[in-house]
Design an enzyme around this catalytic site. Structure first.
Site, PDB file in Angstrom:
ATOM      1  N   GLY A  52       0.783  -1.220   0.000  1.00 51.52           N
ATOM      2  CA  GLY A  52       0.000   0.000   0.000  1.00 51.52           C
ATOM      3  C   GLY A  52       0.817   1.273   0.000  1.00 51.52           C
ATOM      4  CB  SER A  53       0.304   4.275   2.048  1.00 50.75           C
ATOM      5  OG  SER A  53       0.721   5.610   2.015  1.00 50.75           O
ATOM      6  CB  SER A  54       3.998   6.195  -1.641  1.00 53.38           C
ATOM      7  OG  SER A  54       2.940   7.104  -1.792  1.00 53.38           O
ATOM      8  CB  SER A  55       2.529   7.921   3.652  1.00 48.11           C
ATOM      9  OG  SER A  55       1.993   8.898   2.807  1.00 48.11           O
ATOM     10  CB  SER A  56       5.024   2.809   4.466  1.00 49.10           C
ATOM     11  OG  SER A  56       3.672   2.412   4.368  1.00 49.10           O
TER      12      SER A  56
END
Lengths: 127, 398
Positions: A52-56
């Site tokens: 999922g997220s690229s904010s990880s």
């Protein structure tokens, strides 16, 4: 120091750290994850892949700053997002979270709760 | 540049290539680490080297009154957004940069994008080429204009290895319903993981909004950075094109039962008590804003329900008529951020209804609400009636 150590936390499903881990508490908060409520702090998190997220990457760096980060993350396939989060944490705070890729059979053999040593060279041994 | 080289090592790339643009997600505040990092860049005199758009931030800079959380966090979030502007990036603050006419890279163009839904859209729907650039690496690529030549930048990695088809028991009406696409996206993410799948069997020319919902959901339930929809996405005029004339590793069917389970798992709320309706994740397109306005028509949002739609600041100013209609109906329009990352929901007593699988996936963990997932029509009808209204006929529910 030659590496890091911690007890394995074997996740049944991949976890996106963003939306999946609260960096202020280290808790697993993804409502759709079977292990919601587990604490990742200081554990060697074992999962087949990131998700999922690229904010990880930000969440991982913030967790290092807040001292809630996992000791290391073991994956079945490379995850650039987590690798960069770890690299930035090392750059900013002098602490890296080793992100180690293992073959599927070695990953599957790790039992939850096992004490592990992760060497600077990426080696994984039972403590 | 150190980060870009580190990325090359991690991906096994032996060379770097130029990119023509970047979309940067690092401007969303996740804690002081976000500011510590950008301060290093600003102090070092860095500037972006290629045209760069910015993803959502922590606050709506145009409607700051919408923020209902801790003022200190809002101030840090705003400061971070300012810092990224100071690096020369455009103040777009949208998770759907592909909805800006001048920020749509063309087929085959090499770019560096962050934000999982934008990455999936860029590769799949535009046919431009990006890997999954996470926070920090996205701005590093924007500054250096260079990325490792690896993964989806290379033609070979864009080949579909899995073929997915709907099983014959999926009703025709559902196959042609907008609400199928976010649910199918959840299944796609679970089936594909990080692999490239080709979805076969749909009529050609599926709308960008459907493909956007599909990709956003797939990038939430899996690590999907690219998919093909045969006949609708540019690298898949035919299934053979999507497969690069090779054999797939697997051909799988998705039945009605699996779709219904995925749909039901997107709803954590029980009962029909409704607190809020949140639409526009990813940021609503111009067509979607007009669609929501048409759905609500001359009705009004129930006084006990907070109905909001997130969109980009540029899309909002381009749609004054739809925006006026929606505001008159009592809908709040939010820009620059999103209702599952910023504390903007006015009511939390009861379910929050959404037509977005991505919102449904992340909101329970991020903002601690119960979610009811439904179609855009179900959401708008619910907002008007003040309780969760459902129409299960499309899904064959009894």
């Amino acid at each position: 120091m030659t590496g890091v150590s911690g007890r394995a936390l074997v996740l049944d499903e991949p976890l996106s750290l963003w939306g999946g881990m609260d960096p202020t508490t280290g808790e697993l908060i993804d409502a759709h994850h079977p292990q919601r409520g587990a604490r990742l702090t200081g554990r060697v998190v074992v999962m087949p892949s990131g998700r999922g997220s690229s904010s990880s990457a930000s969440v991982l760096a913030e967790a290092v700053r807040a001292r809630t980060a996992p000791a290391a993350i073991l994956l079945g396939e490379p995850d650039l997002i987590l690798a960069i989060g770890s690299a930035v944490a090392e750059e900013l705070y002098g602490v890296a979270v080793p992100i180690v890729v293992l073959p599927a059979d070695r990953l599957a053999a790790i039992r939850d709760g096992t004490a592990l040593l992760i060497g600077r060279d990426g080696s994984v041994k039972t403590a | 540049m150190r980060l870009v080289v580190r990325a090359a090592e991690a991906t096994g790339a032996t060379e770097l290539i130029d990119v023509s643009g970047a979309h940067v997600d690092s401007c969303l505040y996740h804690g002081e680490a976000s500011l510590d990092f950008v301060d290093r860049l600003v102090d070092g005199g860095a500037r972006v080297g290629v045209p760069t758009t910015l993803n959502v931030g922590a606050v709506d800079l145009i409607h700051p009154e919408t923020y209902r959380g801790d003022p200190r966090t809002a101030e840090r979030g705003r400061l971070l957004m300012d810092r990224y502007r100071a690096l020369g990036a455009r103040a777009t603050f949208t998770c759907a940069p592909y909805q800006l006419a001048d920020s749509r890279p063309s087929l085959g163009e090499q770019v560096a994008w962050g934000e999982s839904n934008a990455i999936a859209f860029c590769n799949s729907v535009l046919g431009a080429r990006t890997n999954r650039y996470g926070d920090f690496l996205d701005i590093a690529a924007a500054i250096t204009g260079r990325v490792p030549y690896a993964g989806l930048h290379r033609t070979d990695a864009r080949r579909a290895t899995i073929v997915l088809r709907l099983a014959p028991d999926v009703p025709d009406a559902l196959r042609d319903a907008d609400v199928l696409f976010p649910v199918l996206g959840i299944v796609l993410g679970r089936r594909a993981g990080s692999a490239v799948a080709a979805i076969d069997g749909f009529p050609s020319g599926q709308s960008e909004d459907r493909l956007k919902a599909l990709g956003a959901a797939a990038a939430s339930s899996g690590s999907v950075a690219m998919f093909h929809v045969v006949g609708s996405t540019p690298e898949a005029p035919t299934l053979e094109d999507a497969l690069h004339s090779d054999q797939p590793d697997a051909v799988e069917h998705i039945g009605l039962a699996e779709l219904r389970v995925a749909r039901d798992q997107l709803s954590t709320a029980r009962g029909d008590q409704l607190a809020a309706v949140s639409l526009g994740t990813p940021h609503a397109s111009a067509a979607q804003l007009r669609g929501y306005a048409a759905l609500i028509a001359d009705r009004r949002v129930h006084p006990d329900v907070h109905c909001l739609i997130s969109t980009g600041r540029d899309v909002l100013v381009s749609q004054p008529q739809a925006a006026g209609r929606l505001r008159d109906a009592g809908v709040e329009l939010l820009v620059d951020t999103c209702s599952y990352i910023a504390p903007v929901l006015r009511y939390t007593d009861g379910a929050v209804m959404t037509d977005s699988a991505k919102w449904a996936h992340y909101a329970p963990g991020n903002v601690g609400v119960d979610v009811a997932f439904g179609s855009a029509r179900e959401c708008i009808d619910s907002a008007v009636s003040g309780r969760v209204v459902r129409d299960g006929s499309l899904w064959g529910d009894s």
